[in-house]
Scaffold this motif. Structure first.
Motif, PDB file in Angstrom:
ATOM      1  N   GLY A   1      38.976  40.467  31.457  1.00  0.00           N
ATOM      2  CA  GLY A   1      39.056  39.189  31.652  1.00  0.00           C
ATOM      3  C   GLY A   1      38.240  38.369  30.526  1.00  0.00           C
ATOM      4  N   LEU A   2      37.582  39.413  29.641  1.00  0.00           N
ATOM      5  CA  LEU A   2      36.983  38.572  28.619  1.00  0.00           C
ATOM      6  C   LEU A   2      38.025  37.637  27.873  1.00  0.00           C
ATOM      7  N   ILE A   3      39.289  37.942  27.635  1.00  0.00           N
ATOM      8  CA  ILE A   3      40.331  36.952  27.303  1.00  0.00           C
ATOM      9  C   ILE A   3      40.969  36.522  28.569  1.00  0.00           C
ATOM     10  N   PRO A   4      41.034  35.294  29.064  1.00  0.00           N
ATOM     11  CA  PRO A   4      40.922  33.940  28.068  1.00  0.00           C
ATOM     12  C   PRO A   4      39.489  33.514  28.735  1.00  0.00           C
ATOM     13  N   HIS A   5      38.539  34.105  29.254  1.00  0.00           N
ATOM     14  CA  HIS A   5      37.576  33.452  29.747  1.00  0.00           C
ATOM     15  C   HIS A   5      36.348  33.401  28.693  1.00  0.00           C
ATOM     16  N   PHE A   6      36.156  34.523  27.896  1.00  0.00           N
ATOM     17  CA  PHE A   6      35.056  34.545  27.013  1.00  0.00           C
ATOM     18  C   PHE A   6      35.683  34.076  25.469  1.00  0.00           C
ATOM     19  N   TYR A   7      36.800  35.098  25.132  1.00  0.00           N
ATOM     20  CA  TYR A   7      37.161  34.840  23.803  1.00  0.00           C
ATOM     21  C   TYR A   7      38.315  33.808  23.958  1.00  0.00           C
ATOM     22  N   GLU A   8      38.213  32.654  23.122  1.00  0.00           N
ATOM     23  CA  GLU A   8      39.110  31.412  23.390  1.00  0.00           C
ATOM     24  C   GLU A   8      40.273  31.499  22.537  1.00  0.00           C
ATOM     25  N   GLY A   9      41.465  31.142  22.787  1.00  0.00           N
ATOM     26  CA  GLY A   9      42.440  31.391  22.099  1.00  0.00           C
ATOM     27  C   GLY A   9      43.831  30.983  22.963  1.00  0.00           C
ATOM     28  N   GLU A  10      45.094  31.075  22.387  1.00  0.00           N
ATOM     29  CA  GLU A  10      46.084  30.682  23.020  1.00  0.00           C
ATOM     30  C   GLU A  10      46.965  31.778  23.804  1.00  0.00           C
ATOM     31  N   MET A  11      46.931  31.880  24.961  1.00  0.00           N
ATOM     32  CA  MET A  11      47.576  32.978  25.584  1.00  0.00           C
ATOM     33  C   MET A  11      48.775  32.425  26.428  1.00  0.00           C
ATOM     34  N   SER A  12      49.613  33.269  26.368  1.00  0.00           N
ATOM     35  CA  SER A  12      50.864  33.147  27.381  1.00  0.00           C
ATOM     36  C   SER A  12      51.130  34.353  28.310  1.00  0.00           C
ATOM     37  N   GLY A  13      51.762  34.446  29.163  1.00  0.00           N
ATOM     38  CA  GLY A  13      52.144  35.656  29.884  1.00  0.00           C
ATOM     39  C   GLY A  13      51.122  35.821  30.955  1.00  0.00           C
ATOM     40  N   LYS A  14      51.253  37.006  31.719  1.00  0.00           N
ATOM     41  CA  LYS A  14      50.241  37.315  32.727  1.00  0.00           C
ATOM     42  C   LYS A  14      49.650  38.512  32.906  1.00  0.00           C
ATOM     43  N   VAL A  15      48.405  38.685  33.378  1.00  0.00           N
ATOM     44  CA  VAL A  15      47.785  40.135  33.470  1.00  0.00           C
ATOM     45  C   VAL A  15      47.560  40.037  34.878  1.00  0.00           C
ATOM     46  N   LEU A  16      48.109  40.822  35.633  1.00  0.00           N
ATOM     47  CA  LEU A  16      47.558  41.163  37.061  1.00  0.00           C
ATOM     48  C   LEU A  16      47.182  42.572  37.440  1.00  0.00           C
ATOM     49  N   LEU A  17      46.076  42.361  38.095  1.00  0.00           N
ATOM     50  CA  LEU A  17      45.312  43.375  38.593  1.00  0.00           C
ATOM     51  C   LEU A  17      45.412  43.859  40.079  1.00  0.00           C
ATOM     52  N   GLY A  18      45.420  44.992  40.378  1.00  0.00           N
ATOM     53  CA  GLY A  18      45.215  45.452  42.037  1.00  0.00           C
ATOM     54  C   GLY A  18      46.670  45.957  42.535  1.00  0.00           C
ATOM     55  N   GLU A  19      46.735  46.818  43.542  1.00  0.00           N
ATOM     56  CA  GLU A  19      47.621  47.684  43.884  1.00  0.00           C
ATOM     57  C   GLU A  19      48.692  46.887  44.745  1.00  0.00           C
ATOM     58  N   ASP A  20      48.135  46.191  45.685  1.00  0.00           N
ATOM     59  CA  ASP A  20      48.805  45.477  46.562  1.00  0.00           C
ATOM     60  C   ASP A  20      49.739  44.265  46.069  1.00  0.00           C
ATOM     61  N   GLU A  21      51.001  44.451  46.378  1.00  0.00           N
ATOM     62  CA  GLU A  21      51.925  43.474  45.477  1.00  0.00           C
ATOM     63  C   GLU A  21      51.361  41.871  45.772  1.00  0.00           C
ATOM     64  N   LYS A  22      50.881  41.739  47.117  1.00  0.00           N
ATOM     65  CA  LYS A  22      50.632  40.497  47.848  1.00  0.00           C
ATOM     66  C   LYS A  22      49.609  39.994  47.216  1.00  0.00           C
ATOM     67  N   CYS A  23      48.599  40.525  47.089  1.00  0.00           N
ATOM     68  CA  CYS A  23      47.337  40.016  46.895  1.00  0.00           C
ATOM     69  C   CYS A  23      46.643  40.528  45.351  1.00  0.00           C
ATOM     70  N   GLN A  24      47.699  40.502  44.507  1.00  0.00           N
ATOM     71  CA  GLN A  24      47.277  40.801  43.135  1.00  0.00           C
ATOM     72  C   GLN A  24      46.517  39.718  42.544  1.00  0.00           C
ATOM     73  N   MET A  25      45.538  40.095  41.653  1.00  0.00           N
ATOM     74  CA  MET A  25      44.649  39.197  41.005  1.00  0.00           C
ATOM     75  C   MET A  25      45.075  38.589  39.755  1.00  0.00           C
ATOM     76  N   ASP A  26      45.233  37.627  39.466  1.00  0.00           N
ATOM     77  CA  ASP A  26      45.705  36.925  38.174  1.00  0.00           C
ATOM     78  C   ASP A  26      44.693  36.856  37.208  1.00  0.00           C
ATOM     79  N   VAL A  27      44.430  37.687  36.147  1.00  0.00           N
ATOM     80  CA  VAL A  27      43.220  37.579  35.500  1.00  0.00           C
ATOM     81  C   VAL A  27      42.854  36.251  35.164  1.00  0.00           C
ATOM     82  N   SER A  28      43.999  35.279  34.718  1.00  0.00           N
ATOM     83  CA  SER A  28      43.710  34.028  34.076  1.00  0.00           C
ATOM     84  C   SER A  28      43.000  33.066  34.901  1.00  0.00           C
TER      85      SER A  28
END
Lengths: 473, 245
Positions: free
Chosen positions: A51-78
């Motif tokens: 999560g240091l990108i995009p929360h700490f190191y700034e820049g332009e980001m596209s796409g998604k990073v999802l964390l977690g096992e369960d499809e329904k309550c996955q955590m979107d990093v951004s």
């Protein structure tokens, strides 16, 4: 567990994207090795997971990073806050010096759980559990500033462990470690793997991960070049690995140099190399004879006295009483300061001037433009003469430091871990640089890198508990 | 190969005082020794108060620092008092008086500050601040600063070594540029380390919305009450002075 979907990222102030449209899916309990040349984007990927990108190191980001096992309550990093991600992802970084928030080890272990607001008894029992499991009883209640690099890295792992995250993201954790300390790091990772945690490691040194990682992802210029199981990866031939800029998987941990010493004519004699800190003997050598104008590698575990030795050699220790005899001249502290130069691990400490040209000519008795040009040419720094040294790349900075030592007529050069955190090609470049100094200067190389030793050294001296361990050759 | 025996260094704590007591001490010394508050009435309490930082340093086994400090403090005070008697006049007297005055006033405060920094861990400090109900928004930056000082000294040391190897120093030919040469790399290194430190702290959940806990046990003991008692005396004298009793 970790789903990276079509992610691209470019850092602020940079025109080029460091990751292009990368997709990667990591299952629960899987251990993945990210490798590739320096600047291939592996660190960027790690930063996206924690999560240091995009929360700490700034820049332009596209796409998604999802964390977690369960499809329904996955955590979107951004979309999540860093402190929420911290519960799920534990991070260990490259530099052991700068990942501590506290000055004493016990508070450091408690730091993560404290931030989560856990009750005191819970924190204490977590610390006890981590300490027992990782067998780090000797690290409790210590001053972190007085720890060796290996101990610091172990503590860093332990203080992440107290948070018991599901995912561990490690960014070149072995860069500053000796072979012995890497072995311990390996045990920690194996413990996490056994506990069913998901591990993502970005690394240059690959050999220690072959029993840990199940899968190898190689990147180049921000794109995935291959993604294969470890079982297949270890079958790759050396020349194939080189194609990707990778170091060997079956690393040869032998420190024996390739080219043997020719008959020595001249030697440098070091005598009375003894030093202690508050009654603790850090260095205890009566007499040591080394060949002149050759490359001497100094190896040994973290904390064996290698740094104390190199500081004494440079004449930086004020209380130091030893001396060195070269060509019948006896050098004491002050003369050693004049005749030796250390290329530090963090070269930023030794670049002072505004231009490279000014920097290299700083120690010259009288300025000699022709000579400066010649040296700059030799080190491939000619076109950078007017640049600010701090704006150069790591390897270039190192060459500036060496050039300045040569121009100030230093006889002895010491390199302090010149290849920590370097990929294959950069390591080879450093080895070449050191080899090119042979026959003109006496070079000491303090290192943990067997690859480097084999490529450039003539003599290997192994330190143990402040003394020299006799080698066969 | 066995793991080498490393130096077992625990922090030299000395007399264990609550961080709040230490802060009160620092404020008291600053007010009376440096600020000179209280006028006539505190004349005799100030030198006594000024001895405490050195005493605390002694308990923390900083024997050399403590003795040099005491010697300097009294040396300076004696010079100040008897400067006239040994026929110091004119510019010389002026210089001696000025530098002694400054040194005598600053020394105890610097020593107390140093003791506070050296003997207090980051978590003790945050625990104390939390007990004083100070906002997290102030505590976090302050504790980062606490953590950052030793790092800056560390970096400055390495830079100093590098400068000595390059022959830059007192008496060298680049004497005039010494400050610039020291500052440039120090800035660069500190910015880098600061960045890395923040990144590491953030990935471990610093700055969350939940209330932080702290496992650090701080609290007042007998030595704290004695120390507070000593600190209170000049304050009472000050109040008496103000109220013209």
């Amino acid at each position: 567990m970790v789903n990276i979907e079509n992610v691209s990222f470019s850092y602020q102030n940079s025109n080029e994207a460091s990751v292009h449209n990368v997709s990667l899916s990591i299952k629960k309990g899987e251990s993945v090795l990210l490798c590739g040349e320096s600047g291939c984007g592996k660190t960027t990927l790690i930063r996206m997971i924690n999560g240091l990108i995009p929360h700490f190191y700034e820049g332009e980001m596209s796409g998604k990073v999802l964390l977690g096992e369960d499809e329904k309550c996955q955590m979107d990093v951004s979309d999540s806050e860093l402190y929420d991600i911290a519960r799920n992802v534990g991070s260990v970084f490259q530099n052991p010096r700068s990942q501590f928030f506290c000055v004493d080890s016990t508070s450091e272990l408690a730091f993560g759980p404290e931030n989560m607001g856990l009750p005191e008894e819970e924190i204490l029992s977590r610390i006890d559990k981590t300490v027992a499991e990782m067998k780090i009883e000797d690290l409790v209640d210590r001053d972190i500033f007085a720890m060796s690099g290996g101990e610091k890295q172990k503590l860093a792992c332990a203080s992440v462990d107290t948070l018991s995250p599901e995912i561990f993201a490690l960014d070149e954790p072995s860069s500053n470690l000796s072979l012995e300390a890497i072995e311990e790091l390996k045990n920690t990772l194996l413990k996490w793997k056994k506990a069913g945690k998901t591990i993502v490691v970005a690394e240059h040194r690959l050999y220690w991960l072959k029993d840990i990682c199940d899968r190898v992802v190689c990147l180049k210029d921000g794109r995935i070049t291959f993604d294969m199981p470890m079982a297949e990866f270890i079958k790759l031939q050396e020349d194939e690995l080189r194609k990707y800029g990778l170091r060997s998987v079956k690393e040869n941990l032998d420190f024996t140099p390739v080219d043997d010493m020719e008959n020595i004519e001249e030697t440098i004699v070091l005598e009375n190399y003894k030093y202690n800190y508050d009654g603790y003997d850090a260095l205890d050598i009566d007499r040591l004879e080394v060949p002149k104008n050759e490359v001497i590698a100094i190896v040994g575990p973290n904390g064996a006295g290698k740094s104390t030795f190199s500081k004494c050699l440079c004449g930086l220790m004020k209380k130091f009483k030893g001396y060195m005899t070269v060509d019948g001249h006896r050098y004491k502290n002050r003369d050693m300061l004049k005749n030796t130069y250390m290329v530090m691990q963090d070269v930023n400490h030794q670049l002072f001037c505004e231009t490279v040209r000014e920097e290299v000519s700083l120690g010259m008795d009288e300025e000699d433009d022709a000579k400066i040009d010649e040296i700059l040419e030799k080190f491939g720094l000619k076109e950078y003469g007017e640049r600010h040294p701090m704006s150069l790349s790591g390897g270039q900075k190192q060459r500036v430091a060496v050039a300045s030592a040569i121009l100030s007529n230093k006889e002895i050069l010491i390199f302090d871990e010149p290849t920590s955190g370097l990929d294959f090609y950069n390591m080879e470049r450093v080895a070449e640089l050191i080899r090119s100094l042979k026959n003109e200067k006496t070079v000491f190389v303090v290192t943990h890198d067997p690859d480097l030793v084999r490529r450039c050294a003539n003599v290997v001296i192994c330190f143990e508990n402040g003394a020299v361990r006799r080698e066969e050759n | 190969m066995k793991v080498c025996n490393t130096k077992k260094a625990t922090i030299k704590r000395g007399l264990i005082l609550d961080p709040r007591t230490k802060m009160l001490f620092l404020i008291t010394i600053t007010t009376f020794a440096l600020g000179g508050a209280g006028g006539e009435r505190t004349t005799y309490t100030v030198p006594v108060l000024c001895m405490f930082p050195f005493f605390l340093l002694l308990t923390a086994r900083r024997v050399k620092t403590a003795f040099i400090g005491v010697a300097l403090y009294w040396g300076v005070n004696i010079l100040m008092t008897f400067g006239n008697a040994i026929y110091l006049t004119g510019v010389l007297y002026f210089l001696v008086l000025g530098s002694c005055g400054i040194l005598g006033r600053f020394l105890p405060v610097i020593m107390m500050g140093r003791y506070l920094m050296e003997s207090t861990t980051v978590s003790e400090f945050t625990a104390a601040m939390q007990k004083m109900k100070i906002s997290e928004k102030i505590i976090i930056p302050l504790s980062v600063m606490f953590r950052f000082f030793p790092t800056v000294f560390d970096e400055a040391n390495s830079i100093n070594s590098a400068m000595r190897m390059r022959g830059i120093g007192l008496g060298g030919k680049h004497f005039t540029k010494m400050i610039e040469y020291r500052m440039v790399p120090l800035m660069a290194c500190c910015v880098n380390i600061g960045d890395e430190l923040s990144a590491a702290a953030l990935t471990r959940g610093l700055g969350g919305t939940v209330k932080r806990t702290n496992i650090c046990k701080i609290g007042f003991h007998i030595q704290d009450f004695i120390a507070i008692g000593i600190c209170v005396i000049p304050w009472i004298l000050l109040i008496m002075d103000v109220l013209k009793w």
